[in-house]
Design a protein around this motif. Structure first.
Motif, PDB file in Angstrom:
ATOM      1  N   LEU A   1      36.507  36.950  44.869  1.00  0.00           N
ATOM      2  CA  LEU A   1      35.733  38.695  43.842  1.00  0.00           C
ATOM      3  C   LEU A   1      36.313  39.606  43.287  1.00  0.00           C
ATOM      4  N   TYR A   2      37.580  39.462  41.890  1.00  0.00           N
ATOM      5  CA  TYR A   2      38.210  40.810  42.308  1.00  0.00           C
ATOM      6  C   TYR A   2      37.268  41.307  40.196  1.00  0.00           C
ATOM      7  N   ALA A   3      37.683  42.342  40.001  1.00  0.00           N
ATOM      8  CA  ALA A   3      37.627  42.841  38.901  1.00  0.00           C
ATOM      9  C   ALA A   3      38.226  44.183  38.538  1.00  0.00           C
ATOM     10  N   SER A   4      38.837  44.434  37.687  1.00  0.00           N
ATOM     11  CA  SER A   4      39.949  45.373  37.234  1.00  0.00           C
ATOM     12  C   SER A   4      39.527  47.076  37.768  1.00  0.00           C
ATOM     13  N   ARG A   5      39.921  48.001  37.733  1.00  0.00           N
ATOM     14  CA  ARG A   5      40.128  49.016  37.702  1.00  0.00           C
ATOM     15  C   ARG A   5      39.014  49.661  37.088  1.00  0.00           C
ATOM     16  N   ASP A   6      39.293  49.899  35.878  1.00  0.00           N
ATOM     17  CA  ASP A   6      38.756  50.153  33.765  1.00  0.00           C
ATOM     18  C   ASP A   6      36.711  49.675  34.157  1.00  0.00           C
ATOM     19  N   TYR A   7      36.856  48.000  35.133  1.00  0.00           N
ATOM     20  CA  TYR A   7      35.784  47.639  35.344  1.00  0.00           C
ATOM     21  C   TYR A   7      34.267  48.260  36.025  1.00  0.00           C
ATOM     22  N   VAL A   8      35.837  48.426  36.827  1.00  0.00           N
ATOM     23  CA  VAL A   8      35.031  49.074  38.807  1.00  0.00           C
ATOM     24  C   VAL A   8      34.049  50.455  37.943  1.00  0.00           C
ATOM     25  N   ALA A   9      35.172  51.339  37.016  1.00  0.00           N
ATOM     26  CA  ALA A   9      35.264  53.180  36.593  1.00  0.00           C
ATOM     27  C   ALA A   9      33.865  52.598  36.130  1.00  0.00           C
ATOM     28  N   ALA A  10      33.794  52.325  34.925  1.00  0.00           N
ATOM     29  CA  ALA A  10      32.570  51.805  34.265  1.00  0.00           C
ATOM     30  C   ALA A  10      31.459  51.304  34.667  1.00  0.00           C
ATOM     31  N   HIS A  11      31.408  49.872  35.174  1.00  0.00           N
ATOM     32  CA  HIS A  11      30.052  49.594  36.425  1.00  0.00           C
ATOM     33  C   HIS A  11      29.729  49.833  37.396  1.00  0.00           C
ATOM     34  N   GLY A  12      30.408  49.899  38.963  1.00  0.00           N
ATOM     35  CA  GLY A  12      30.660  50.465  39.388  1.00  0.00           C
ATOM     36  C   GLY A  12      30.850  49.291  40.940  1.00  0.00           C
ATOM     37  N   GLY A  13      31.079  49.230  41.714  1.00  0.00           N
ATOM     38  CA  GLY A  13      30.907  48.729  42.948  1.00  0.00           C
ATOM     39  C   GLY A  13      30.102  47.490  42.628  1.00  0.00           C
ATOM     40  N   LEU A  14      30.041  45.940  43.338  1.00  0.00           N
ATOM     41  CA  LEU A  14      29.091  45.202  43.935  1.00  0.00           C
ATOM     42  C   LEU A  14      28.564  44.796  44.809  1.00  0.00           C
TER      43      LEU A  14
END
Length: 289
Positions: free
Chosen positions: A165-178
């Protein structure tokens, strides 16, 4: 005249003079020989043989039909020889079918193989259609998921694809980790809500449907959606390693693995070009992550 099996049977009866001889030559029961001859005579409306104690003797009509049948049988034999010759050469057409998501892995292998054998013309069909190897629609198939079960196909394991499971760096910056609360995140999933891929089955079981907020029809589009920041989604490990903007949210799990099968038809499996290509694919797959 549209049933070559009956004509061929009658030809062997005329050639050998007996039902038993024709049955042995054709590898069928003598009752099948009699049935074919009787059906052919009925269809043509003429007697092809005189039956007697010693066997079958062609009538005048039978002689005429047998002459045509002999020429046809010889032509079929010549054609088979030419086709076998083509199959033995590293020339002509070589058709490969796979799912679209695997093309980044497969295309470099096919390009290198074609460069080594420039007289081959390579065709790659990358779409969801299940090409029928028994009808000659493809020489080699790479299929994902459950083990293919069509008769007369030779099925080998080529590769076990791992996904995380992956996310973009921008997504992580906006929503945090899983974390444990998956409902706090947005996910990328398939448009087919009953998709059979094991990682999508896991997604259905663990993520509320309303949190799968971006749906895509194929795996390539799903990876692009994850890259664009649409949400957290599954990305094959071999692909994620080449996408530095992605952040691993959860590592690959055994229950998310997908087996890729190498499938060939028994009639073509041992031809040199099919053997050479399958060997090249196996060699390449050993290096795939």
């Amino acid at each position: 005249m549209d049933n070559w099996d009956e004509i061929r049977t009658a030809y062997h009866v005329a050639r050998l003079g007996t039902v038993s001889g024709a049955a042995e030559a054709l590898g069928v029961h003598h009752a099948t020989v009699i049935r074919h001859v009787d059906a052919l005579e009925t269809r043509l409306g003429v007697k092809l043989f005189q039956r007697h104690a010693r066997g079958y003797t062609p009538t005048e009509a039978g002689e005429e039909l047998m002459q045509v049948a002999q020429v046809t049988a010889e032509q079929f034999g010549q054609l088979a020889g030419r086709l076998r010759g083509q199959g033995a050469a590293m020339t002509g057409d070589l058709a490969v079918t796979t799912v679209d998501a695997l093309t980044p892995l497969v295309v470099p292998v096919l390009a290198g193989f074609q460069a080594d054998h420039p007289e081959l013309s390579v065709r790659l069909m990358a779409d969801p259609r299940l090409y029928r190897l028994e009808y000659g629609e493809a020489h080699v198939a790479l299929r994902a998921g459950a083990r293919p079960g069509e008769p007369d196909n030779i099925v080998q394991t080529l590769y076990v694809q791992k996904s995380g499971l992956y996310a973009s760096r921008d997504y992580v910056a906006a929503h945090g980790g899983l974390g444990e609360d998956v409902a706090a995140h947005r996910f990328v999933g398939p448009t087919d809500e009953a998709h059979r891929a094991p990682f999508y089955r896991w997604l259905r079981a663990h993520v509320p449907a309303e949190r799968i907020t971006f749906r895509v029809g194929d795996m390539r589009g799903a990876v692009e959606a994850v890259e664009a920041g649409a949400g957290i989604g599954f990305v094959p490990l071999w692909q994620a390693r080449n996408l530095p903007d992605l952040v691993e949210m959860r590592p690959p799990q055994p229950e998310w693995e997908v087996t890729i099968w190498l499938v060939t038809h028994v009639d073509l499996h041992r031809t040199p070009k099919v053997q050479a290509l399958t060997a090249r694919l196996k060699e390449a797959a050993r290096e795939w992550p």
